[in-house]
Scaffold this active site. Sequence first.
Site, PDB file in Angstrom:
ATOM      1  N   GLY A   1       7.228   6.741  -1.273  1.00 55.51           N
ATOM      2  CA  GLY A   1       8.273   5.932  -1.914  1.00 55.51           C
ATOM      3  C   GLY A   1       7.747   4.813  -2.793  1.00 55.51           C
ATOM      4  N   LYS A   2       6.459   4.867  -3.154  1.00 56.93           N
ATOM      5  CA  LYS A   2       5.881   3.785  -3.977  1.00 56.93           C
ATOM      6  C   LYS A   2       6.535   3.727  -5.359  1.00 56.93           C
ATOM      7  CE  LYS A   2       1.597   5.308  -3.855  1.00 56.93           C
ATOM      8  NZ  LYS A   2       1.837   6.595  -3.198  1.00 56.93           N
TER       9      LYS A   2
ATOM     10  N   GLU B   1       0.512   3.819 -10.667  1.00 57.78           N
ATOM     11  CA  GLU B   1      -0.662   4.709 -10.750  1.00 57.78           C
ATOM     12  C   GLU B   1      -1.363   4.572 -12.111  1.00 57.78           C
ATOM     13  OE1 GLU B   1      -1.726   6.042  -8.169  1.00 57.78           O
ATOM     14  OE2 GLU B   1      -0.086   6.640  -6.853  1.00 57.78           O
TER      15      GLU B   1
END
Lengths: 311, 240
Positions: free
Chosen positions: B42-43, B158
């Site tokens: 869930g990032k 990311e």
Amino acid sequence: MSVFDKFRQLLNSVGANSKVLEDQNTAYIAVDGQVLLSKQAIPGVKIEIKQHVDLTIADITVTSHTQVSNPVRLCFSMMQQVGRQNFRVHIILEPYAKVSFISHGLFTTVDTAKHIMDKTIEIGEGASLTFTDSHFHSLSGGIKVLSSARIKVGKHGYYFSDFSLTTGHVGKLYLDYSVEAEEHAVVELTSRIFGHAHDEIKMSEKVSLNGRFSHSVIKSRVALEGEAKAVITGITEGYAEGARGHMDCLEIIKDKAEGQSIPVVKVSHPLAKITHEAAIGTIDNKQLETLIVHGLSPEQATDLIVLGILR
Amino acid sequence: MMPLLDLRQITFIADNKPVLDNLNLIVEEGEIHALIGTNGTGKSTLARLVMGCDGYHISSGNIFFAQQKIDQYSIQKRASLGISMVWQEPAYFEGITVRDYLRLNNQADLTECLITVGLNSEDYLDRMLDKTMSGGERKRIELASMLALRPRLCILDEPISGIDLLSINNIISVIKQIKLQGSTVLLISHREEIAAIADRASLLCGGKIIMTSTPEQVIQSYKSRTCVICDGRECNYVSI
């Protein structure tokens, strides 16, 4: 002020520099309505005009091995608010000639009019033609454009065409282009159109890859808003070994506009390959949000994305 | 330090399943805060909830940004407060040049921004931001845009995905530069070498933040796969 001066003023108003018509090294035709205002041929570029009551015919020949440094200008306007323009252009590029054409359709003051353009183009062996056709319309929506072209590209020939109609209201546009490519010929057709209000766009672009290792790309970019409608047909046929074709159609739809894309692929040789991609829809949400997080409003972001695809 | 971003008891339910469950997280002003966790924890969802992306609205809880409750704010309003974000896979644009894009809403030295991310301005400023650009190039342009924009909170999802191994150190220095320019950074990654540059880190598991500490301690916990919340059911950690 003479009619030709007004014409030059009109040309400047759409961002084209009318001074190019003073350059003795630039071949051009300037026509308002059905009236030839001026023309200039240059060494290597022959221009013959035949005028009839309701038809003007231009024969343009670029002689063999001629490399024309300045683009040939074809400038068409309609300074009357109501009118009709019927033009037939026959362009021949003899072998190994290389030339660019820049064509302007200046209809920014028109209320109701019809512009008919019928082109035939023959590109000889090893010859290269770049044809940029930009239309500028008024906001009336009362103009009807019927533009057709039949093009033959010879061995190792090159044809690039870019049609754009992104200024003013399209009105009704019926565009029908057909290209035949011989061995090792390369064809690129691009079009960029912005439809508003009740504009109607019907566009058909067809490439027949008849020769071995002939290549083509058809790229269409259409934005529609209001109640505008567009039907975009792309046809590529591969008939020979190594023929490669690709069609790429993107339509962005806003409001109550309707878009349709019809890709037609026909291959009759096992070593030919044709691909296509089409996307029709509203603005991509990720693109929109990316621009918003960079500080744009949703409206500014939408405008930037639409202008980008039409650029 | 003051909390810049304060997430209180955030729950986000998608398809009748809780993705985030009563999550609490504080990001202090001026820090690089790494949010780490395995794939699918869930990032990225958390990043989109903070940004206010379409379809990402918290089911319950509150989001405070600089002491303002922003739960109901649109993405545009949040951007105007100084929140910005780099997506894991940035969008491509036809007909928009790198120059046009980097120039949005700022007067920064674009050449400098590009040099910082390892790109030559002569080669890139007039290039289109379309699919002729590789994923790594596109990601670098996005980081350059954050250098130009200088947001108050920069969410990086990311940031090294799509970046070649040899260039990871360059990207790390870019993230540090974003902080040096005054931005607070919420750094989302599952890569420990990226999380290691943070001032503090939090470990996300089973929809909750299960640990906030120094990056070293959180990475140690992450690597040793100790999860006291979900007992390994959610994230494949071995329970202790």
